[in-house]
Design an enzyme around this catalytic site. Sequence first.
Site, PDB file in Angstrom:
ATOM      1  N   GLY A 134       0.968   1.879   5.897  1.00 41.27           N
ATOM      2  CA  GLY A 134       1.246   0.783   4.980  1.00 41.27           C
ATOM      3  C   GLY A 134       1.574  -0.483   5.732  1.00 41.27           C
ATOM      4  N   GLY A 179       2.143  -3.514   4.375  1.00 35.97           N
ATOM      5  CA  GLY A 179       2.764  -4.527   3.537  1.00 35.97           C
ATOM      6  C   GLY A 179       4.032  -5.058   4.179  1.00 35.97           C
ATOM      7  CE1 TYR A 181       1.378  -7.197   0.671  1.00 38.12           C
ATOM      8  CE2 TYR A 181      -0.082  -7.184   2.570  1.00 38.12           C
ATOM      9  CZ  TYR A 181       0.174  -6.878   1.242  1.00 38.12           C
ATOM     10  OH  TYR A 181      -0.790  -6.245   0.503  1.00 38.12           O
ATOM     11  CB  SER A 218      16.131  -1.951   3.021  1.00 36.13           C
ATOM     12  OG  SER A 218      15.391  -1.122   2.131  1.00 36.13           O
ATOM     13  CE  LYS A 241      14.990  -0.048  -5.675  1.00 39.12           C
ATOM     14  NZ  LYS A 241      14.301  -1.246  -5.152  1.00 39.12           N
ATOM     15  CB  THR A 301      16.602  -4.191  -6.707  1.00 38.00           C
ATOM     16  OG1 THR A 301      16.609  -3.372  -5.547  1.00 38.00           O
ATOM     17  CG2 THR A 301      15.173  -4.339  -7.175  1.00 38.00           C
ATOM     18  CG  ASN A 304      10.480  -4.030  -9.019  1.00 37.74           C
ATOM     19  OD1 ASN A 304       9.589  -3.496  -9.660  1.00 37.74           O
ATOM     20  ND2 ASN A 304      10.746  -3.695  -7.760  1.00 37.74           N
ATOM     21  CB  VAL A 332       2.441  -2.627  -5.647  1.00 36.62           C
ATOM     22  CG1 VAL A 332       2.826  -1.593  -6.702  1.00 36.62           C
ATOM     23  CG2 VAL A 332       0.988  -2.446  -5.231  1.00 36.62           C
TER      24      VAL A 332
END
Length: 343
Positions: free
Chosen positions: A13, A15, A54, A147, A200, A257, A265, A288
């Site tokens: 990955g 990202g 990113y 994180s 979360k 978050t 999100n 995403v």
Amino acid sequence: MNAKRQLHLTVLGSGSWGSVLADVLAKNGHAVTIYGRNPQEIAEINEHHTNTHYIANLHMDESIAATTDLRQAVTGAAAIFFVIPTQAIRSVAEKVGAILNEEGNRPFLISAAKGLEEGSLDRISQVLSQSIPAAVRGDIVILSGPSHAEDVAKRDITTLTAASANDDAAAWVQWIVMNDFMRIYTSPDVVGVELGGAIKNVIAIGAGAIHGLGYGDNTKAALMTRGLAEMARLGVAFGADPLTFSGLSGLGDLIVTCTSTNSRNWRCGNRLGQGEPLQHILDTMGMVVEGVPTAKAAHDLSSQAQVDMPICEAIYEVLYRQRPLQDSIDALMGRIAKPEIDF
């Protein structure tokens, strides 16, 4: 990190979190290979040691090797970190399993993603164990907690939890990741750590939405606190330790978050609150938004287990049934009165 104990580690990955995690591991003294599907991004990492799409202002360790060849990435690895979108993990893991069956290096599998698989409703550790036979791999470890990649890239102090059914495996991951700005704790509660990290993201969409609608700090505190209760309620139904949700992968990850603009999100929810259509948000986010598919998985899982999760259900209805946000908030506030502690 003792150079004599250098390990070959693979990050699947490329990202933001994958790039930053690869950089942390390389700076800890390990030989790191990062795998991604986009040839332009991989070429940028190899040639310029950056991944500007990113993560801005990150100069990645120049020892990192990037590749689009999955076999090259995983061959000989002591550990494989899965840092890809949850809904893609099964297909990639099955390919990894086939390669490991031929190669025979039996690496640890470490999930640094957060979500639930749609359809199966499986946690990531379940997807990995189903896709990669135990005979060709080591133990599975979940690495989760507050994180944001942008902060880790600046070497902001960060704390995470490494969870595994095998205490030695969790301690091994603790050893390879921990340094002077990243502190890792261990936990045997895989279920709790994974569900906290997944749910979360759903609550964070709600936190962004109430901000977009103009609500203040009282509302944010109410949403986060009652959202935490829902996370714990679901976790306990599946055998998690309720205390896990007071820790890094529960409360800690929920705080970061739900309060940071670095959270995709939260940004998704904020734009919903400002009136943007969901599909337009997803098409233009550039990354995403894990909370969107997880909202559906959480709806299905809580229905299956008969666990009351009104906030998550309200967010699901906004995302998948086009229910107006304000109607959902009014319905939540009109629910029957009940005790605060109610499992």
